[in-house]
Write a protein that holds these residues in place. Structure first.
Motif, PDB file in Angstrom:
ATOM      1  N   GLY A 220       0.793  -1.224   0.000  1.00  0.00           N
ATOM      2  CA  GLY A 220       0.000   0.000   0.000  1.00  0.00           C
ATOM      3  C   GLY A 220       0.827   1.277   0.000  1.00  0.00           C
ATOM      4  N   HIS A 221       2.129   1.169   0.169  1.00  0.00           N
ATOM      5  CA  HIS A 221       3.000   2.347   0.242  1.00  0.00           C
ATOM      6  C   HIS A 221       3.209   2.932  -1.154  1.00  0.00           C
ATOM      7  CE1 HIS A 221       6.445   4.857   1.116  1.00  0.00           C
ATOM      8  NE2 HIS A 221       6.197   4.678   2.397  1.00  0.00           N
ATOM      9  N   ASP A 222       3.213   4.250  -1.237  1.00  0.00           N
ATOM     10  CA  ASP A 222       3.374   4.934  -2.540  1.00  0.00           C
ATOM     11  C   ASP A 222       4.668   4.568  -3.258  1.00  0.00           C
ATOM     12  OD1 ASP A 222       0.980   6.228  -2.127  1.00  0.00           O
ATOM     13  OD2 ASP A 222       1.907   8.057  -1.349  1.00  0.00           O
ATOM     14  N   ALA A 223       5.762   4.359  -2.524  1.00  0.00           N
ATOM     15  CA  ALA A 223       7.065   4.095  -3.145  1.00  0.00           C
ATOM     16  C   ALA A 223       7.285   2.617  -3.463  1.00  0.00           C
ATOM     17  CB  ALA A 223       8.181   4.582  -2.212  1.00  0.00           C
ATOM     18  N   TRP A 224       6.381   1.739  -3.021  1.00  0.00           N
ATOM     19  CA  TRP A 224       6.568   0.295  -3.240  1.00  0.00           C
ATOM     20  C   TRP A 224       6.385  -0.076  -4.702  1.00  0.00           C
ATOM     21  CZ3 TRP A 224       3.550  -3.756  -5.056  1.00  0.00           C
ATOM     22  CH2 TRP A 224       4.071  -5.032  -4.854  1.00  0.00           C
ATOM     23  N   LYS A 225       7.272  -0.916  -5.184  1.00  0.00           N
ATOM     24  CA  LYS A 225       7.152  -1.474  -6.527  1.00  0.00           C
ATOM     25  C   LYS A 225       7.502  -2.958  -6.438  1.00  0.00           C
ATOM     26  CE  LYS A 225       7.597   2.457  -9.483  1.00  0.00           C
ATOM     27  NZ  LYS A 225       6.779   3.334  -8.805  1.00  0.00           N
ATOM     28  N   LYS A 226       6.848  -3.755  -7.242  1.00  0.00           N
ATOM     29  CA  LYS A 226       7.069  -5.196  -7.240  1.00  0.00           C
ATOM     30  C   LYS A 226       8.540  -5.517  -7.521  1.00  0.00           C
ATOM     31  CE  LYS A 226       5.377  -9.442  -9.184  1.00  0.00           C
ATOM     32  NZ  LYS A 226       4.631 -10.131 -10.170  1.00  0.00           N
ATOM     33  N   ASP A 227       9.030  -6.564  -6.914  1.00  0.00           N
ATOM     34  CA  ASP A 227      10.392  -7.087  -7.091  1.00  0.00           C
ATOM     35  C   ASP A 227      11.489  -6.207  -6.488  1.00  0.00           C
ATOM     36  OD1 ASP A 227       9.371  -9.314  -8.421  1.00  0.00           O
ATOM     37  OD2 ASP A 227       9.488  -8.309 -10.363  1.00  0.00           O
ATOM     38  N   ARG A 228      11.143  -5.214  -5.696  1.00  0.00           N
ATOM     39  CA  ARG A 228      12.153  -4.422  -5.006  1.00  0.00           C
ATOM     40  C   ARG A 228      12.250  -4.936  -3.576  1.00  0.00           C
ATOM     41  NH1 ARG A 228      11.326   1.873  -6.872  1.00  0.00           N
ATOM     42  NH2 ARG A 228      11.864   1.525  -9.050  1.00  0.00           N
ATOM     43  N   THR A 229      13.410  -5.445  -3.234  1.00  0.00           N
ATOM     44  CA  THR A 229      13.659  -5.949  -1.883  1.00  0.00           C
ATOM     45  C   THR A 229      15.021  -5.459  -1.410  1.00  0.00           C
ATOM     46  OG1 THR A 229      14.750  -7.964  -2.629  1.00  0.00           O
ATOM     47  CG2 THR A 229      12.337  -8.072  -2.346  1.00  0.00           C
ATOM     48  N   CYS A 230      15.295  -5.672  -0.152  1.00  0.00           N
ATOM     49  CA  CYS A 230      16.612  -5.303   0.375  1.00  0.00           C
ATOM     50  C   CYS A 230      17.720  -6.007  -0.413  1.00  0.00           C
ATOM     51  CB  CYS A 230      16.715  -5.662   1.858  1.00  0.00           C
ATOM     52  SG  CYS A 230      15.660  -4.664   2.927  1.00  0.00           S
ATOM     53  N   ALA A 231      17.475  -7.240  -0.820  1.00  0.00           N
ATOM     54  CA  ALA A 231      18.496  -8.028  -1.516  1.00  0.00           C
ATOM     55  C   ALA A 231      18.975  -7.378  -2.810  1.00  0.00           C
ATOM     56  CB  ALA A 231      17.964  -9.425  -1.815  1.00  0.00           C
ATOM     57  N   ASN A 232      18.121  -6.581  -3.482  1.00  0.00           N
ATOM     58  CA  ASN A 232      18.566  -5.943  -4.721  1.00  0.00           C
ATOM     59  C   ASN A 232      18.674  -4.421  -4.595  1.00  0.00           C
ATOM     60  OD1 ASN A 232      15.856  -5.158  -4.983  1.00  0.00           O
ATOM     61  ND2 ASN A 232      15.395  -6.743  -6.474  1.00  0.00           N
ATOM     62  N   CYS A 233      18.844  -3.957  -3.374  1.00  0.00           N
ATOM     63  CA  CYS A 233      19.036  -2.523  -3.102  1.00  0.00           C
ATOM     64  C   CYS A 233      20.538  -2.225  -3.020  1.00  0.00           C
ATOM     65  CB  CYS A 233      18.372  -2.163  -1.779  1.00  0.00           C
ATOM     66  SG  CYS A 233      18.619  -0.441  -1.279  1.00  0.00           S
ATOM     67  N   MET A 234      20.933  -1.061  -3.479  1.00  0.00           N
ATOM     68  CA  MET A 234      22.354  -0.710  -3.460  1.00  0.00           C
ATOM     69  C   MET A 234      22.917  -0.530  -2.052  1.00  0.00           C
ATOM     70  SD  MET A 234      22.381   3.327  -4.569  1.00  0.00           S
ATOM     71  CE  MET A 234      24.051   3.632  -4.074  1.00  0.00           C
ATOM     72  N   PHE A 235      22.069  -0.337  -1.046  1.00  0.00           N
ATOM     73  CA  PHE A 235      22.528  -0.138   0.325  1.00  0.00           C
ATOM     74  C   PHE A 235      22.766  -1.456   1.064  1.00  0.00           C
ATOM     75  CE2 PHE A 235      19.895   3.757  -0.423  1.00  0.00           C
ATOM     76  CZ  PHE A 235      20.960   4.642  -0.488  1.00  0.00           C
ATOM     77  N   PHE A 236      22.351  -2.568   0.464  1.00  0.00           N
ATOM     78  CA  PHE A 236      22.415  -3.879   1.116  1.00  0.00           C
ATOM     79  C   PHE A 236      23.728  -4.580   0.831  1.00  0.00           C
ATOM     80  CE2 PHE A 236      21.341  -8.497   1.103  1.00  0.00           C
ATOM     81  CZ  PHE A 236      20.923  -8.614   2.421  1.00  0.00           C
ATOM     82  N   ASP A 237      24.308  -5.215   1.841  1.00  0.00           N
ATOM     83  CA  ASP A 237      25.521  -6.019   1.688  1.00  0.00           C
ATOM     84  C   ASP A 237      25.133  -7.477   1.907  1.00  0.00           C
ATOM     85  OD1 ASP A 237      27.922  -7.356   1.837  1.00  0.00           O
ATOM     86  OD2 ASP A 237      28.776  -6.106   3.408  1.00  0.00           O
ATOM     87  N   ALA A 238      25.133  -8.250   0.857  1.00  0.00           N
ATOM     88  CA  ALA A 238      24.675  -9.644   0.921  1.00  0.00           C
ATOM     89  C   ALA A 238      25.556 -10.504   1.825  1.00  0.00           C
ATOM     90  CB  ALA A 238      24.621 -10.242  -0.478  1.00  0.00           C
ATOM     91  N   ASP A 239      26.836 -10.195   1.925  1.00  0.00           N
ATOM     92  CA  ASP A 239      27.738 -10.999   2.754  1.00  0.00           C
ATOM     93  C   ASP A 239      27.377 -10.947   4.230  1.00  0.00           C
ATOM     94  OD1 ASP A 239      29.184 -11.764   0.527  1.00  0.00           O
ATOM     95  OD2 ASP A 239      30.672 -10.166   0.771  1.00  0.00           O
ATOM     96  N   SER A 240      26.936  -9.782   4.689  1.00  0.00           N
ATOM     97  CA  SER A 240      26.664  -9.620   6.119  1.00  0.00           C
ATOM     98  C   SER A 240      25.190  -9.370   6.425  1.00  0.00           C
ATOM     99  CB  SER A 240      27.470  -8.445   6.658  1.00  0.00           C
ATOM    100  OG  SER A 240      27.038  -7.232   6.054  1.00  0.00           O
ATOM    101  N   ALA A 241      24.357  -9.220   5.397  1.00  0.00           N
ATOM    102  CA  ALA A 241      22.946  -8.837   5.537  1.00  0.00           C
ATOM    103  C   ALA A 241      22.837  -7.469   6.191  1.00  0.00           C
ATOM    104  CB  ALA A 241      22.138  -9.885   6.301  1.00  0.00           C
ATOM    105  N   GLY A 242      23.867  -6.668   6.033  1.00  0.00           N
ATOM    106  CA  GLY A 242      23.880  -5.327   6.582  1.00  0.00           C
ATOM    107  C   GLY A 242      23.326  -4.317   5.600  1.00  0.00           C
ATOM    108  N   CYS A 243      22.874  -3.206   6.140  1.00  0.00           N
ATOM    109  CA  CYS A 243      22.351  -2.111   5.331  1.00  0.00           C
ATOM    110  C   CYS A 243      23.022  -0.829   5.779  1.00  0.00           C
ATOM    111  CB  CYS A 243      20.832  -2.005   5.506  1.00  0.00           C
ATOM    112  SG  CYS A 243      20.122  -0.571   4.652  1.00  0.00           S
ATOM    113  N   GLN A 244      23.449  -0.025   4.840  1.00  0.00           N
ATOM    114  CA  GLN A 244      24.107   1.236   5.170  1.00  0.00           C
ATOM    115  C   GLN A 244      23.177   2.188   5.908  1.00  0.00           C
ATOM    116  OE1 GLN A 244      25.806   2.898   1.593  1.00  0.00           O
ATOM    117  NE2 GLN A 244      26.693   0.933   1.016  1.00  0.00           N
ATOM    118  N   LEU A 245      21.883   2.037   5.722  1.00  0.00           N
ATOM    119  CA  LEU A 245      20.922   2.922   6.373  1.00  0.00           C
ATOM    120  C   LEU A 245      20.629   2.513   7.815  1.00  0.00           C
ATOM    121  CD1 LEU A 245      18.459   3.278   3.387  1.00  0.00           C
ATOM    122  CD2 LEU A 245      20.315   4.807   4.042  1.00  0.00           C
ATOM    123  N   PHE A 246      20.898   1.268   8.138  1.00  0.00           N
ATOM    124  CA  PHE A 246      20.678   0.742   9.483  1.00  0.00           C
ATOM    125  C   PHE A 246      21.980   0.089   9.965  1.00  0.00           C
ATOM    126  CE2 PHE A 246      16.616   0.300   7.128  1.00  0.00           C
ATOM    127  CZ  PHE A 246      15.841   1.188   7.859  1.00  0.00           C
TER     128      PHE A 246
END
Length: 102
Positions: A60-86
């Motif tokens: 329901g969020h205005d910015a949500w789009k299908k197939d967008r997840t943390c896993a394919n975000c530029m802020f996400f580090d797959a090795d550590s499951a870390g996020c630059q924003l958190f």
């Protein structure tokens, strides 16, 4: 067998010694990130960015789009499951927040 001068030997040795702390720092930061707690979607920082642990919960969020997840975000580090924003937490790879950026 190629010969190496004393000067080259010392230069290579010094380069190797100076690189040791850098390599250890990279390894320890990844190990530490893996030990971070998983981000609570109810925390104030998570709520400020609309973070959810499953992207489908954000439909329901205005910015949500299908197939967008943390896993394919530029802020996400797959090795550590870390996020630059958190930086104090790991995030769910199937999560999402409104700061998603591909």
């Amino acid at each position: 067998m190629p010969s190496i001068t004393r000067r080259e030997f010392i230069r290579h040795g010094l380069l190797a010694i100076t690189a040791l702390p850098l390599g250890a720092g990279i390894l320890s930061s990844r190990a530490l990130a893996a030990d971070l707690p998983l981000l609570d979607p109810g925390s104030p920082q998570a709520q400020a960015l609309g973070y959810v642990d499953k992207a489908s919960k954000a439909r329901g969020h205005d910015a949500w789009k299908k197939d967008r997840t943390c896993a394919n975000c530029m802020f996400f580090d797959a090795d550590s499951a870390g996020c630059q924003l958190f930086p104090q937490n790991r995030v769910a790879s199937e999560g999402w927040c409104q700061a998603w950026n591909g």
